[in-house]
Design a protein around this motif. Structure first.
Motif, mmCIF file in Angstrom:
data_model
loop_
_atom_site.group_PDB
_atom_site.id
_atom_site.type_symbol
_atom_site.label_atom_id
_atom_site.label_comp_id
_atom_site.label_asym_id
_atom_site.label_seq_id
_atom_site.Cartn_x
_atom_site.Cartn_y
_atom_site.Cartn_z
ATOM 1 N N ASP A 1 0.780 -1.152 0.097
ATOM 2 C CA ASP A 1 0.037 -0.077 -0.036
ATOM 3 C C ASP A 1 0.806 1.244 -0.080
ATOM 4 O OD1 ASP A 1 1.147 -0.283 2.543
ATOM 5 O OD2 ASP A 1 -0.816 0.090 3.595
ATOM 6 N N GLN B 1 -3.361 0.987 -7.383
ATOM 7 C CA GLN B 1 -4.794 0.938 -7.723
ATOM 8 C C GLN B 1 -5.531 2.097 -7.128
ATOM 9 O OE1 GLN B 1 -6.335 -2.928 -6.426
ATOM 10 N NE2 GLN B 1 -8.371 -1.870 -6.346
ATOM 11 N N ARG B 2 -5.073 2.403 -5.641
ATOM 12 C CA ARG B 2 -5.718 3.333 -5.047
ATOM 13 C C ARG B 2 -5.535 4.756 -5.672
ATOM 14 N NH1 ARG B 2 -4.164 2.489 1.254
ATOM 15 N NH2 ARG B 2 -5.586 0.594 1.318
ATOM 16 N N TRP B 3 -4.243 4.881 -6.019
ATOM 17 C CA TRP B 3 -3.810 6.255 -6.449
ATOM 18 C C TRP B 3 -4.019 6.566 -7.806
ATOM 19 C CZ3 TRP B 3 1.356 5.824 -3.491
ATOM 20 C CH2 TRP B 3 1.267 5.712 -2.081
ATOM 21 N N HIS C 1 -10.231 9.411 7.801
ATOM 22 C CA HIS C 1 -11.533 8.750 8.622
ATOM 23 C C HIS C 1 -12.172 9.872 9.510
ATOM 24 C CE1 HIS C 1 -11.310 4.734 6.873
ATOM 25 N NE2 HIS C 1 -9.983 4.995 6.843
ATOM 26 N N GLY D 1 0.950 9.202 16.238
ATOM 27 C CA GLY D 1 0.591 8.726 15.279
ATOM 28 C C GLY D 1 0.443 9.872 14.178
ATOM 29 N N PRO E 1 1.234 5.250 2.632
ATOM 30 C CA PRO E 1 -0.286 4.973 2.147
ATOM 31 C C PRO E 1 -1.458 6.111 2.116
ATOM 32 C CG PRO E 1 0.410 3.214 3.594
ATOM 33 C CD PRO E 1 1.652 4.380 3.564
ATOM 34 N N ARG E 2 -0.959 6.906 3.315
ATOM 35 C CA ARG E 2 -2.010 8.282 3.203
ATOM 36 C C ARG E 2 -1.597 9.391 2.376
ATOM 37 N NH1 ARG E 2 -2.238 7.958 9.903
ATOM 38 N NH2 ARG E 2 -1.463 10.062 9.406
ATOM 39 N N SER E 3 -0.647 8.975 1.456
ATOM 40 C CA SER E 3 -0.063 10.409 0.758
ATOM 41 C C SER E 3 -1.257 10.916 -0.158
ATOM 42 C CB SER E 3 0.963 9.668 -0.389
ATOM 43 O OG SER E 3 1.967 9.330 0.487
ATOM 44 N N VAL E 4 -1.264 12.246 -0.220
ATOM 45 C CA VAL E 4 -2.206 12.888 -1.214
ATOM 46 C C VAL E 4 -1.398 13.244 -2.685
ATOM 47 C CG1 VAL E 4 -3.615 14.954 -1.349
ATOM 48 C CG2 VAL E 4 -3.172 13.893 0.711
ATOM 49 N N GLN F 1 -6.792 1.740 14.988
ATOM 50 C CA GLN F 1 -6.146 3.156 14.969
ATOM 51 C C GLN F 1 -6.544 4.087 14.171
ATOM 52 O OE1 GLN F 1 -2.022 2.766 14.390
ATOM 53 N NE2 GLN F 1 -1.574 4.816 13.831
ATOM 54 N N ARG F 2 -7.154 3.829 12.836
ATOM 55 C CA ARG F 2 -7.553 4.783 11.901
ATOM 56 C C ARG F 2 -9.080 5.070 12.276
ATOM 57 N NH1 ARG F 2 -6.667 1.573 6.055
ATOM 58 N NH2 ARG F 2 -4.449 1.999 6.079
ATOM 59 N N TRP F 3 -9.863 4.351 12.476
ATOM 60 C CA TRP F 3 -11.213 4.570 12.848
ATOM 61 C C TRP F 3 -11.416 4.936 14.162
ATOM 62 C CZ3 TRP F 3 -12.973 -1.070 10.603
ATOM 63 C CH2 TRP F 3 -12.619 -0.834 9.189
ATOM 64 N N CYS G 1 -12.940 5.330 -2.187
ATOM 65 C CA CYS G 1 -11.302 4.659 -2.572
ATOM 66 C C CYS G 1 -10.591 5.848 -1.577
ATOM 67 C CB CYS G 1 -11.019 5.195 -3.794
ATOM 68 S SG CYS G 1 -10.950 6.832 -4.315
ATOM 69 N N HIS H 1 -9.025 8.758 -2.368
ATOM 70 C CA HIS H 1 -8.038 9.003 -3.256
ATOM 71 C C HIS H 1 -8.350 10.088 -4.384
ATOM 72 C CE1 HIS H 1 -4.786 7.689 -0.611
ATOM 73 N NE2 HIS H 1 -5.548 6.622 -0.717
ATOM 74 N N ARG I 1 -11.406 13.552 -2.240
ATOM 75 C CA ARG I 1 -10.761 14.743 -1.439
ATOM 76 C C ARG I 1 -11.746 16.010 -1.089
ATOM 77 N NH1 ARG I 1 -6.613 12.371 1.008
ATOM 78 N NH2 ARG I 1 -5.424 11.236 -0.498
ATOM 79 N N SER J 1 -14.223 1.368 5.064
ATOM 80 C CA SER J 1 -15.626 1.596 5.400
ATOM 81 C C SER J 1 -15.584 3.195 6.108
ATOM 82 C CB SER J 1 -15.980 0.747 6.945
ATOM 83 O OG SER J 1 -15.810 -0.568 6.275
#
Lengths: 362, 362, 362, 362
Positions: free
Chosen positions: B27, B72-74, B92, B113, B140-143, C72-74, C90, C92, C97, C142
């Motif tokens: 990811d 896939q995500r980006w 989130h 975090g 993974p959290r890159s913009v 952690q994320r949620w 997604c 992204h 955004r 989610s």
């Protein structure tokens, strides 16, 4: 036939005088005043402004005379009941053309040509510029709102303060469903902000007052505030943190002071992206937390008066008679007691005063 | 194979060090850095923050490695060219869900975090969190924003400062056709505000600087400012009054100080209902003219960073190559001269510096 | 241990089947479903879509398992109670955004890679994509909302339809104090629009239904509609004209048909500058009154689903327990009666059905 | 002294007649007309409306006489140059009070009491209601804008069509930096939309025309359109897909037809959440794609005329003289050729006509 009116002349002095009924031109009219409210700003004006004038700018009454042109323009006729705004806007400047007529320079009596109900002096013909009088001159530039015949006049004098509350809490502050709102000051304007925020669906409304405000905070709760806080007994920021589970507020309106004593906790109790509305305060402030405004991404909005739609909303709310608005009317007096009504509103005779109505025919 | 990067360790000290190439998960990815801009905030960070870290958060480069999930995500693949935002938002929280991810608490390395490009320390694996390095870890959290292959990398490092200018002048300030706009400070952020306001169709853009800013004000005019003012030689409020025939301005952005020296004239040069945007300043201010804010019905907006759409706009503007943006790039250096680039941006070697680009492969 | 779920396979057919409990990765989780609502769109899907799948996208439950990263994320842990949105965005793309993640292409199972609760087939691992099941797979993408432990689960399944109502009536339609609002269709979505408009302070809310809707219009009045109209007995435009003294409405939402039968009267009952929100209808319409849209300066807004903040608002409203929302829950069934619940919602067994909840442990 | 004016009487017939100079009251004035533009709506009016009247509502001239009250209200004096809006709003209704005076019922001559420049008949005293006349009556309700003395009058007659373009493309459509915009129809209104969108910073402006529009599309490009498309030669939706790399457009304005022939491709070329502005069309439309409006989450906005600020913007743009607006003025005629000017504007004498100016003293 003569008109009786309370004339304020000199600082803090009022007396009933007689005036002749004016001739009314084709584009003007005459209002038989039923009731005129006492605004918080009247207290300052009474203490500082020596211009001989008939005060009273929260005016409700019945059309007594009307010129042909005015009847056509305003869509009203003799016997119709109306509430007036204080402004007499020019109708032609860019503020008037873009729904911001409260900012029209011609509404300011200090400007050449400027007139305003409750402020213009009796030396400007035909003298009858205020509602603490049996009759009021309906100037061609008047801003009228039709009001239903069935609602008590003293409640309708709340149209302008409630309009302010709606303007500040909702239009400027963005109070709406999902929003958490705080209001400093439980006077007529602060109470109006609280009830407007609640009527607009805010999830939480918190009112802040002082030790002496216990009765007025009680009224706040009756009108819709979910919580009230005596800031002499509890740190308001801590209370907000508890009430909101640490989320803090979306909107704070400072009707109390516009000074460091209120602005600093107001900024501290706002969450990121929140809005602070400031309809109070005339001076510079030391220690203004502009750094926090930036870091928390806040918006600070200076506020004055109301737009036309806010007054319409207020009248509809009053007419619906769903809220116990009569709790706000703490004083009803005749023309001979205008001095008492204004000084009561200023808190000279006790802390519980909220809104007074002068009823010239009482 | 090892990666060379400039590590800032201790106050105001940088040195090139070697790091191993990290393993990249499914990811995540790895960016071959073409250029990394030096932000004004880097100067403060360099002077005050002792955490050993690779600085550089205005990053442009080419995808060198990418995990399957990340691709896939980006929607990108090896060889694609991208610009990054500095934020690594959680995705989130309520800020992330409502387009305000710059306010996500997880973008703040001081929070548990929290990570951010250019700020997170080398003790957090895999160390490569800044652009003053040959390779950057794509978390993974890159913009990411796609950027065209044809545009010089050093210009693309302006994506974030120009995004700020657009956000502050246009999104927050409301610069648009018919609006008259003033900007305090001709540094990279102030220049970005000026050119954004003009690109958004503002009728008038005035830039304010000091005696030492003559070159930077010249650049301002080349990028679209209609007028520039040296406030050491003329009262800026008087100049505005003259330029606008007494109308005053609709929008003022203070990128210079956020102190009384700028906020007071900023309020004085705004017309009724105007907006003051404050992206500068961290301290409390004495003598803040809240009374004028109220009387003139002003809006004051604290500002930080940019939204996603503002960066997209900036990239499109850079790609269009219609403006002489190369005038903003006053320094281009290799990894060994990061110290020089940051201190130049801070004005230590002369007043003309605007924006520097670090090019790790130079 | 096995999971029991109702699998829809073929057109209009459901049967309970067993699935193995899936392994949960570090970035995912498992929800013990308390209740899953039946959406109006489920009826169409049930009639037309043959993909074997577990339906149910209005899901409420308790975290049963959770990976370390996901926790952690949620910001949740085992035992926490949450409501889910149907979308698995997604995170992204430009829609994600900028707070419009409902439009993210990845939320559409017809697109490659797209998944959505209640729509994705059992052939996509780990099969548990719908709430008509004892357990639901919490995909890394989610969208969760925390919900209070004290509120009945079947009421919390209203979070999405009420979120739709708030989105359509208030965010898109502009329902607010001073506004007069009409809503076609007294199904779950129409009722949600009515109560949202009223909760947001609209001065007037009128609901329109058919002959068969007498019970549902009764519920409308209990939830806040000021008036309801059986359009088989009275011309809705005439009724509006009477109710508003000729002013007509500011906002109309057509949840009924999106066809000529509703759009034409909707346009006719809107005042100048009014807004028509259209969340219903999939086809082209003949005789669409575009001329009137232009002459009356109307805005027509297509609508689908909800934003994040609208769901938050809905959950707060449900949690406040001020409205008799239990009137909306007309059916509560176990897994073995999913077919009955969906067909009831489609009106097959009588006209009074509003919202059904499937309770898998019942 | 007499006034010469072109009187339209009967269908499609104009002739110069003489009128006496009217007496001007204290609240009115007299304009010496320099030029009056021919609006596209004049063509329809000329063909269908038999009321004897002086047409011309895009009026520019110099104050020849002015009453004392009017001079004070309007802030102008003899010799001042002004442009007029066509509207004569009542100033008191809710539309006038909230910046929407174009919707004031009193601006419609078909309503009792309604007057409007260019439409009101010569039977209503003092007859001089149109600009195709040496002098025009300045009614007390006139909406004036000051214009600089240095700009050619025939360019200033573009104030209203350019104001429309700004209103439709920018205020209603949201054209701004980052936005991709399409405009159907290269007539005066369509060209105005294109140049307004570009002046407001839109990233892409595409103009759509027909085979006969080659010259007008050339003008479009000179005024700022990035691309123009002859829809008789290429599918406009395909062209948009190519130009935008599949992104499609944010805003489409249909000034051409408001019929299925334009609305269907307009909807197809809009991206999700886009806006379609419809200032053309008076009839119902068959096959209106309301389903796509819903699925793509589009906004459709009916449009008529301009707000006050849009006209101010247009005048500022004309005064700045940065664009080759003279390309829009294809015809300049005297009073005796009003028939030719209107019929030319209607395309009777060739496809290249854009905007004509009638100059009564020519």
């Amino acid at each position: 036939m003569n008109v009786f009116a309370s004339v304020t002349s000199g600082i803090g002095h009022s007396a009933v005088r007689e005036f002749p009924l004016p001739d009314i031109g084709a584009d003007a009219g005459l209002l038989r005043v039923e009731a005129a409210g006492v605004c918080g700003s009247d207290v300052n004006s009474y203490r500082r402004n020596a211009t001989p004038r008939i005060m009273g700018h929260e005016n409700v009454g019945v059309i007594e005379q009307i010129g042909e042109l005015a009847a056509q323009r305003w869509g009203v006729t003799i016997g119709d009941r109306v509430a007036l705004e204080e402004y007499l806007p020019c109708g032609h400047c860019r503020y008037c053309r873009t729904s911001e007529f409260r900012l029209c320079f011609e509404t300011d009596p200090r400007m050449s040509g400027g007139v305003r109900y409750g402020s213009t002096g009796i030396d400007v013909a035909p003298s009858l510029w205020g509602g603490y009088s049996q009759y009021l001159y309906l100037h061609p530039r008047s801003v009228l709102h039709s009001v239903p015949a069935s609602v008590p006049a003293e409640l309708l004098t709340l149209a302008l303060p409630l309009g302010n509350g709606f303007e500040w809490a909702t239009v400027l502050g963005g109070a709406a469903p999902g929003k958490l709102v705080g209001v400093f000051g439980p006077g007529q304007q602060g109470l109006a902000c609280m009830l407007a925020a609640k009527a607009a669906g805010a999830d939480l409304v918190v009112g802040f007052g002082l030790d002496r405000d216990s009765r007025r905070l009680e009224v706040a709760r009756a009108l819709g505030a979910d919580h009230t806080v005596d800031v002499s007994k509890a740190d308001p920021v801590e209370v907000v943190r508890d009430l909101t589970g640490g989320q803090l507020l979306d909107v704070v309106i400072d009707t109390a002071a516009g000074s460091r004593a209120t602005l600093v906790p107001a900024v501290d109790m706002l969450r990121h992206t929140g809005t602070l509305v400031v309809p109070a305060g005339n001076s510079d402030v030391d220690g203004f937390p502009i750094g926090k405004v930036r870091q928390k991404f806040l918006t600070v909005r200076g506020a004055r008066g109301h737009g036309y739609s806010s007054v319409t909303w207020a009248i509809n709310l009053i007419a619906a008679q769903r809220l116990p608005l009569e709790l706000m009317t703490t004083h009803r007096v005749g023309l001979d007691r205008v001095d008492f009504a204004i000084r009561s509103t200023g808190g000279e005779f006790g802390p519980d005063a909220i809104h007074a109505a002068v009823e010239p025919w009482r």
